[in-house]
Every structure is written in C-alpha cells, then in structure tokens.
Motif scaffolding. Structure first.
Motif, PDB file in Angstrom:
ATOM      1  N   VAL A  59      -1.882  -6.087   8.751  1.00  0.00           N
ATOM      2  CA  VAL A  59      -3.071  -5.572   8.068  1.00  0.00           C
ATOM      3  C   VAL A  59      -4.236  -5.448   9.040  1.00  0.00           C
TER       4      VAL A  59
ATOM      5  N   ARG B  25      -6.072  -3.840   1.682  1.00  0.00           N
ATOM      6  CA  ARG B  25      -4.919  -4.690   1.982  1.00  0.00           C
ATOM      7  C   ARG B  25      -5.405  -6.064   2.446  1.00  0.00           C
TER       8      ARG B  25
ATOM      9  N   ARG C 254       0.670  -4.021   0.301  1.00  0.00           N
ATOM     10  CA  ARG C 254      -0.755  -4.355   0.386  1.00  0.00           C
ATOM     11  C   ARG C 254      -0.992  -5.832   0.692  1.00  0.00           C
TER      12      ARG C 254
END
Length: 389
Positions: A239, A179, A207
């Motif tokens: 992320v 990601r 992602r």
C-alpha cells in the motif's frame, strides 16, 4: 513531490508529520504553517506532499464537521501542500514524554482502532487532490505480541474485514480508493513482512495490504529483495512504503561502540534491538535492555529501531542502514512497474537524538527534513523516475 515512473504512473513522495505531533485540529493547522510550508520553500517546490498524522481528537473533529474538513483542505491548498497518505499507527499521545508501549494501543482487537481507521479513511477521501483517486493509510500490525491470543486474533481479523467492507462502500460513495497497510514492526504480532503474509492472504482483500517501513525491515535483518519478492508471489499489495533508516553497530562488543549506542538510549520511544545469530534472531524490546548485561549476544552486528536522519548517518563507530533503504527502493519503484506509488520519509525521532545532534530551532528541523527529501528525490531520479513540477 511527484515523479513519473517509466511505465507512466505517478509516484508520490511525502514526509510524515508525526515528527511534529499535535493532538488537535488547531495543532495540525499550526504544523502546516510552522513546519510544512517552510520545508516546501526550502525545496523550492510549488507543491509538497505530506503524510499527515492525525491523532484521535483531530480525526474526530474532521470526520464530524464537514466545514472543518473543507477548511483543512483549503489550508493545504493555500500553503502548497497535498495529502495522499496518512500515518494511522499512533492513536494519540505520540508527543508525550514517554510513548514506549503506549503506541500499540488500541490494537486491532479493540473497536476503537476500527472506528479511528474508518474515520481516517473518510477524512483522506476528502483531502485527496482533485486529480488523485488513490489514498493510503499505514496502521498498527494487529497488536503488540504479548496482547495476542486466538480470541483477540479472531476479533482483529473480523475488524479488518469490516474495514475492507467500509473501504469498498467509501469507494462507491466518493470515487476515492483508500487502502490500508499493516506496518510490520519489531516486537509486534506481525514483526516482519513474512509474518504479514498469512493474515493478509486470509483477509484476501486488495484494499488491505502492507506498509513496508525500511527501518523495521532492516532492524529485523530482512533482505529487501527476498521480502518483496515473497510479498509479490503472495499477491500482497504494498500500500505504501516508509523510507527510514535504523541504527547499526557493526562491533557491539567494543566499549566505544556500546558507549556510542548508549547515547541513543532515551526515554520516549521503544528502540527494539536485534542481532542475527546462527540460531536465528535474538531480540530485546529496548536498546537499554540490550546494553545492560548479556540479554543480547554481541558477537555479530546489532540493529536498533531508531529512525536516524536519512542524509546524516551517525558518527563512527555507528552507522545507519541506508543501504537497506536503497535496495528496497530499487525493488519498490526501480522495476518495469512500481510495487507501490506512495513513499513517505518517516524520521520522527529528531528530538530523541543525542543532544548534540538535535535541531535546536524550527529552522534547523526544516533544514534537516528538506535534506532528507532531497536525498530521497535523488535516489528516485537515479532509478529513472522523472521529477514533476
């Protein structure tokens, strides 16, 4: 370093190697020997996470030569190091005598940024430990603000959608879920976490998310809980988070405060400076601009984008925004479920500190990085996480 969250998930803590940058693969291998392994030994750990910064040339060597990638993975294992995250923001030249605005090139409207980030994702898929399937990469928050118009905005969005498709394909091919997070930074098109919500929800892919840098968060006077609650409500994935602290001056109108700030005005990096007023944020691109003349009101505190060591706040009359980091970390990993599983200490400015504060030998730098990681470890265990072997 790994930690078990109360919900059973694993939280990874690393430190970012852009503090000792190298442009080539040979330079990266030397970093592991000269810096990363000594930090691990100081911590008494069998395994230490590092957030690799791979410049354009190093990334190209790894993605085009499978034997080179295998060699790097072997060297990491041999030195007790592991990689689950990469810093993909600087493209090249981060160790130059003057970086300043160059760090924002190429941006997401330039094809080189997409190519480089794709290469990083492929490399990371090959570096992840055998028992880890998720990797993360932080990246430029679209562009520096003055380089943005509607045409370039459309090109950047298209590039990120293409990246998402490539990450999907990489997952199918390797079983590794990589990601990428836009890292809001003062002065950029995406300066704050709030600025990130619209472009990321428009892309709408799990992602592609955000990297929350706590120095940048503090510099823009964002409240951590408000910011992270808004990201959660918008379903923007965090992320990774970079654990860092900004330079804080409570009374910038005082001569001794301005003198102390001037010691941090140095020629290598931009140190965007902000103050919160009743009319909103007032801003300069660099600390020197704030100190020279009346570009920035000085009736309320100033914060500058200067990553100061986590464990060692500047001497009075200055301080750091460590409290912002603590508040963000409590929200990121202190709840019933973590908002992110990748944490990275990122103090890249050790050699840009005032001369009397700079490490004068590799051993002093290793001591400082180990002390930062120790502080981060203690914050995590105070939040109820259990350190793993």
């Amino acid at each position: 370093m790994r930690f078990r969250h109360p919900d059973g998930s694993t939280i990874h803590l690393a430190y970012c190697t852009n503090v000792h940058p190298a442009e080539t693969l040979d330079g990266v291998l030397a970093q592991l020997r000269d810096h990363c392994e000594p930090v691990r030994r100081r911590l008494g750990r069998d395994r230490l996470g590092i957030g690799l910064w791979l410049a354009k040339d190093a990334a190209h060597s790894l993605v085009t030569d499978p034997s080179a990638l295998r060699g790097l993975r072997t060297e990491l294992d041999r030195r007790g190091l592991e990689v689950v995250t990469l810093n993909g923001f600087p493209y090249e030249g981060f160790g130059a005598e003057e970086v300043k605005y160059r760090v924002y090139k190429p941006d997401w409207a330039d094809p080189e940024r997409l190519d480089h980030t794709t290469a990083l994702a492929r490399v990371l898929a090959g570096l992840l430990p055998d028992d880890v399937t998720e990797g993360s990469i932080s990246t430029l928050p679209l562009t520096w603000r003055t380089a943005y118009d509607e045409d370039r905005a459309g090109t950047a969005r298209t590039a990120l959608r293409t990246l998402a498709e490539r990450l999907d394909a990489l997952r199918e091919l390797t079983g590794r879920d990589i990601r990428v997070g836009l890292e809001p930074e003062p002065g950029c098109t995406v300066e704050t976490t709030g600025d990130a919500i619209a472009p990321l929800t428009a892309i709408g892919h799990d992602r592609i998310g955000i990297c929350v840098d706590t120095c940048h968060l503090a510099t823009s006077f964002e409240d951590p809980h408000t910011a992270l609650d808004a990201l959660t409500a918008a379903r923007v994935p965090v992320v990774k988070s970079q654990l860092s602290a900004a330079l804080h001056a409570e009374h910038p109108h005082l001569p001794d405060v301005r003198e102390a700030l001037a010691a941090f005005d140095e020629p290598r990096f931009l140190h965007q400076t902000r103050t919160a007023t009743a009319a909103g944020l007032r801003c300069t691109d660099d600390l020197g601009q704030a100190l020279n003349g009346d570009a920035l009101p000085d009736a309320s505190p100033w914060r500058a984008h200067f990553h100061v060591p986590l464990h060692a706040a500047p001497a009075a009359p200055l301080t750091s925004t460590l409290d912002v980091l603590k508040a963000a970390l409590a929200r990121l990993v202190g709840g019933p479920q973590p908002l992110t599983r990748h944490l990275e200490v990122e103090t890249y400015t050790w050699q840009a500190l005032p001369a009397e504060l700079r490490p004068r030998a590799r051993s002093q730098l290793a001591d400082g990085i180990a002390a930062e990681l120790t502080l981060a470890r203690d914050l995590l265990t105070d939040l109820g996480l259990k350190e793993l072997p």
